[in-house]
Design a protein around this motif. Structure first.
Motif, PDB file in Angstrom:
ATOM      1  N   LYS A 164     -36.330   9.251 -16.265  1.00  0.00           N
ATOM      2  CA  LYS A 164     -37.062  10.298 -16.067  1.00  0.00           C
ATOM      3  C   LYS A 164     -37.459  10.207 -14.382  1.00  0.00           C
ATOM      4  CE  LYS A 164     -40.659  13.674 -16.980  1.00  0.00           C
ATOM      5  NZ  LYS A 164     -41.682  14.034 -17.856  1.00  0.00           N
ATOM      6  N   LYS A 165     -37.923   9.046 -14.177  1.00  0.00           N
ATOM      7  CA  LYS A 165     -38.263   8.743 -12.532  1.00  0.00           C
ATOM      8  C   LYS A 165     -37.328   7.810 -12.047  1.00  0.00           C
ATOM      9  CE  LYS A 165     -42.278   7.079  -9.713  1.00  0.00           C
ATOM     10  NZ  LYS A 165     -43.125   6.135  -9.521  1.00  0.00           N
ATOM     11  N   PRO A 166     -36.741   8.148 -10.686  1.00  0.00           N
ATOM     12  CA  PRO A 166     -35.790   7.478 -10.303  1.00  0.00           C
ATOM     13  C   PRO A 166     -36.060   6.250  -9.945  1.00  0.00           C
ATOM     14  CG  PRO A 166     -36.226   9.454  -8.808  1.00  0.00           C
ATOM     15  CD  PRO A 166     -37.014   9.529 -10.319  1.00  0.00           C
ATOM     16  N   SER A 167     -35.263   5.001 -10.245  1.00  0.00           N
ATOM     17  CA  SER A 167     -35.727   3.977  -9.555  1.00  0.00           C
ATOM     18  C   SER A 167     -34.326   3.783  -8.353  1.00  0.00           C
ATOM     19  CB  SER A 167     -35.522   2.757 -10.451  1.00  0.00           C
ATOM     20  OG  SER A 167     -34.135   2.765 -11.038  1.00  0.00           O
ATOM     21  N   VAL A 168     -34.552   2.362  -7.552  1.00  0.00           N
ATOM     22  CA  VAL A 168     -33.701   2.055  -6.533  1.00  0.00           C
ATOM     23  C   VAL A 168     -32.793   0.976  -7.037  1.00  0.00           C
ATOM     24  CG1 VAL A 168     -33.429   1.532  -4.208  1.00  0.00           C
ATOM     25  CG2 VAL A 168     -35.181   3.186  -4.724  1.00  0.00           C
ATOM     26  N   VAL A 169     -31.503   1.098  -7.060  1.00  0.00           N
ATOM     27  CA  VAL A 169     -30.548   0.213  -7.469  1.00  0.00           C
ATOM     28  C   VAL A 169     -29.620  -0.232  -6.476  1.00  0.00           C
ATOM     29  CG1 VAL A 169     -30.770   0.925  -9.947  1.00  0.00           C
ATOM     30  CG2 VAL A 169     -29.025   1.935  -8.605  1.00  0.00           C
ATOM     31  N   ILE A 170     -28.954  -1.236  -6.542  1.00  0.00           N
ATOM     32  CA  ILE A 170     -27.532  -1.442  -5.819  1.00  0.00           C
ATOM     33  C   ILE A 170     -26.717  -1.137  -6.859  1.00  0.00           C
ATOM     34  CG2 ILE A 170     -26.151  -3.159  -4.685  1.00  0.00           C
ATOM     35  CD1 ILE A 170     -28.914  -4.629  -4.025  1.00  0.00           C
ATOM     36  N   TRP A 171     -25.520  -0.224  -6.028  1.00  0.00           N
ATOM     37  CA  TRP A 171     -24.171   0.069  -6.923  1.00  0.00           C
ATOM     38  C   TRP A 171     -23.289  -0.834  -6.213  1.00  0.00           C
ATOM     39  CZ3 TRP A 171     -19.854   2.183  -4.603  1.00  0.00           C
ATOM     40  CH2 TRP A 171     -19.001   2.455  -5.638  1.00  0.00           C
ATOM     41  N   TYR A 172     -22.577  -1.685  -7.086  1.00  0.00           N
ATOM     42  CA  TYR A 172     -21.493  -2.611  -6.320  1.00  0.00           C
ATOM     43  C   TYR A 172     -20.180  -2.151  -6.829  1.00  0.00           C
ATOM     44  CZ  TYR A 172     -25.190  -6.137  -6.694  1.00  0.00           C
ATOM     45  OH  TYR A 172     -26.487  -6.802  -6.401  1.00  0.00           O
ATOM     46  N   GLY A 173     -19.736  -1.548  -5.445  1.00  0.00           N
ATOM     47  CA  GLY A 173     -18.490  -0.817  -5.612  1.00  0.00           C
ATOM     48  C   GLY A 173     -17.296  -1.732  -5.807  1.00  0.00           C
ATOM     49  N   GLY A 174     -17.119  -2.859  -5.402  1.00  0.00           N
ATOM     50  CA  GLY A 174     -15.865  -3.976  -5.729  1.00  0.00           C
ATOM     51  C   GLY A 174     -15.929  -4.299  -7.168  1.00  0.00           C
ATOM     52  N   GLU A 175     -17.271  -4.137  -7.849  1.00  0.00           N
ATOM     53  CA  GLU A 175     -16.933  -4.324  -9.349  1.00  0.00           C
ATOM     54  C   GLU A 175     -17.141  -3.448 -10.196  1.00  0.00           C
ATOM     55  OE1 GLU A 175     -20.293  -7.191 -10.114  1.00  0.00           O
ATOM     56  OE2 GLU A 175     -20.145  -7.906  -7.905  1.00  0.00           O
ATOM     57  N   LYS A 179     -30.899  -3.172 -10.531  1.00  0.00           N
ATOM     58  CA  LYS A 179     -32.303  -2.310 -10.128  1.00  0.00           C
ATOM     59  C   LYS A 179     -32.855  -3.422  -9.276  1.00  0.00           C
ATOM     60  CE  LYS A 179     -36.700  -0.719 -11.769  1.00  0.00           C
ATOM     61  NZ  LYS A 179     -37.754  -0.414 -12.869  1.00  0.00           N
ATOM     62  N   ILE A 180     -33.228  -2.729  -7.927  1.00  0.00           N
ATOM     63  CA  ILE A 180     -33.987  -3.602  -7.068  1.00  0.00           C
ATOM     64  C   ILE A 180     -35.605  -3.141  -6.775  1.00  0.00           C
ATOM     65  CG2 ILE A 180     -31.951  -4.468  -6.087  1.00  0.00           C
ATOM     66  CD1 ILE A 180     -32.502  -2.249  -3.839  1.00  0.00           C
ATOM     67  N   ALA A 181     -35.838  -1.923  -7.091  1.00  0.00           N
ATOM     68  CA  ALA A 181     -37.028  -1.359  -6.729  1.00  0.00           C
ATOM     69  C   ALA A 181     -37.502  -0.178  -7.593  1.00  0.00           C
ATOM     70  CB  ALA A 181     -37.249  -0.909  -5.142  1.00  0.00           C
ATOM     71  N   ASN A 182     -38.682  -0.051  -7.905  1.00  0.00           N
ATOM     72  CA  ASN A 182     -39.308   1.061  -8.821  1.00  0.00           C
ATOM     73  C   ASN A 182     -39.330   2.448  -7.973  1.00  0.00           C
ATOM     74  OD1 ASN A 182     -39.767  -0.529 -11.044  1.00  0.00           O
ATOM     75  ND2 ASN A 182     -41.642  -1.144 -10.057  1.00  0.00           N
ATOM     76  N   SER A 183     -39.249   2.484  -6.700  1.00  0.00           N
ATOM     77  CA  SER A 183     -39.391   3.674  -6.027  1.00  0.00           C
ATOM     78  C   SER A 183     -38.859   3.399  -4.459  1.00  0.00           C
ATOM     79  CB  SER A 183     -40.867   4.047  -5.899  1.00  0.00           C
ATOM     80  OG  SER A 183     -41.601   3.166  -4.873  1.00  0.00           O
ATOM     81  N   PHE A 184     -38.512   4.428  -3.872  1.00  0.00           N
ATOM     82  CA  PHE A 184     -37.805   4.605  -2.521  1.00  0.00           C
ATOM     83  C   PHE A 184     -38.829   3.626  -1.563  1.00  0.00           C
ATOM     84  CE2 PHE A 184     -37.134   6.474   1.658  1.00  0.00           C
ATOM     85  CZ  PHE A 184     -35.947   5.916   1.930  1.00  0.00           C
ATOM     86  N   SER A 185     -40.314   4.145  -1.701  1.00  0.00           N
ATOM     87  CA  SER A 185     -41.326   3.621  -0.587  1.00  0.00           C
ATOM     88  C   SER A 185     -41.277   1.961  -0.822  1.00  0.00           C
ATOM     89  CB  SER A 185     -42.518   3.932  -1.160  1.00  0.00           C
ATOM     90  OG  SER A 185     -42.797   5.361  -0.538  1.00  0.00           O
ATOM     91  N   ASP A 186     -41.029   1.544  -2.208  1.00  0.00           N
ATOM     92  CA  ASP A 186     -40.918   0.130  -2.511  1.00  0.00           C
ATOM     93  C   ASP A 186     -39.618  -0.564  -1.947  1.00  0.00           C
ATOM     94  OD1 ASP A 186     -43.532   0.399  -3.948  1.00  0.00           O
ATOM     95  OD2 ASP A 186     -42.396   0.066  -5.953  1.00  0.00           O
ATOM     96  N   PHE A 187     -38.790   0.317  -2.074  1.00  0.00           N
ATOM     97  CA  PHE A 187     -37.290  -0.390  -1.431  1.00  0.00           C
ATOM     98  C   PHE A 187     -37.683  -0.465   0.134  1.00  0.00           C
ATOM     99  CE2 PHE A 187     -33.643   1.106   0.935  1.00  0.00           C
ATOM    100  CZ  PHE A 187     -32.892  -0.160   0.975  1.00  0.00           C
ATOM    101  N   LEU A 188     -38.163   0.385   0.777  1.00  0.00           N
ATOM    102  CA  LEU A 188     -38.494   0.613   2.299  1.00  0.00           C
ATOM    103  C   LEU A 188     -39.330  -0.701   2.702  1.00  0.00           C
ATOM    104  CD1 LEU A 188     -38.970   4.097   3.360  1.00  0.00           C
ATOM    105  CD2 LEU A 188     -36.901   2.968   3.456  1.00  0.00           C
TER     106      LEU A 188
END
Length: 160
Positions: free
Chosen positions: A121-132, A142-151
């Motif tokens: 429901k609430k978007p998290s921040v992830v890395i999408w690995y294009g080569g894989e 998943k790398i962060a719970n929110s955009f602010s956390d990612f920044l």
């Protein structure tokens, strides 16, 4: 995080353009990301490195939102909608989805992207690995719970 203000893509997106994007792709951006887009659309960060699980990642550029008529300029390849259209089958895990579950927001070195993940429901921040990733089988971490956390994770500059 420091931003190269000369790299911001103008015109900055309006609420109407953001709403139009959200309606088309069936997503709702978090307020912190909407505010970031309206201030730093498509910017290149000067502080551009974050570490996740002892690995360093280089943020090359944040993606932008542009009117369709402006996508032919030099920044068109960094438009969120253009990236989604080009990588859609690799970013989504359902063939018949109307909209998207993954929205790319920044390009990393290589063919990887930082994305908002709408599987919950609430978007998290992830890395999408294009080569894989394969068609309808995206590889996400998943790398962060929110955009602010990612920044807040972006706290180093790449040293050449």
């Amino acid at each position: 995080m420091k931003i190269n203000k000369d790299s911001i893509v103008f015109p900055l997106p309006t609420d109407q353009l953001i709403d139009s994007f959200e309606n088309f792709w069936k997503v709702k951006f978090p307020e912190d990301y909407r505010d970031f887009l309206k201030k730093y659309n498509g910017a290149v960060p000067e502080t551009n490195v974050f570490t996740f699980k002892r690995r360093k990642y280089l943020v090359e550029q944040f993606l932008c939102l542009m009117e369709k008529s402006a996508r032919n300029d030099e920044n068109g390849e960094y438009d969120i909608g253009v990236v989604l259209t080009a990588k859609g089958e690799l970013m989504n895990d359902e063939e018949d989805i109307f909209g998207t579950d993954i929205v790319p927001i920044a390009s990393l070195s290589g063919d990887d992207y930082v994305c908002l993940d709408y599987h919950k429901k609430k978007p998290s921040v992830v890395i999408w690995y294009g080569g894989e990733s394969e068609e309808f089988h995206p590889v996400l971490r998943k790398i962060a719970n929110s955009f602010s956390d990612f920044l807040n994770m972006i706290n180093e500059s790449w040293e050449y």
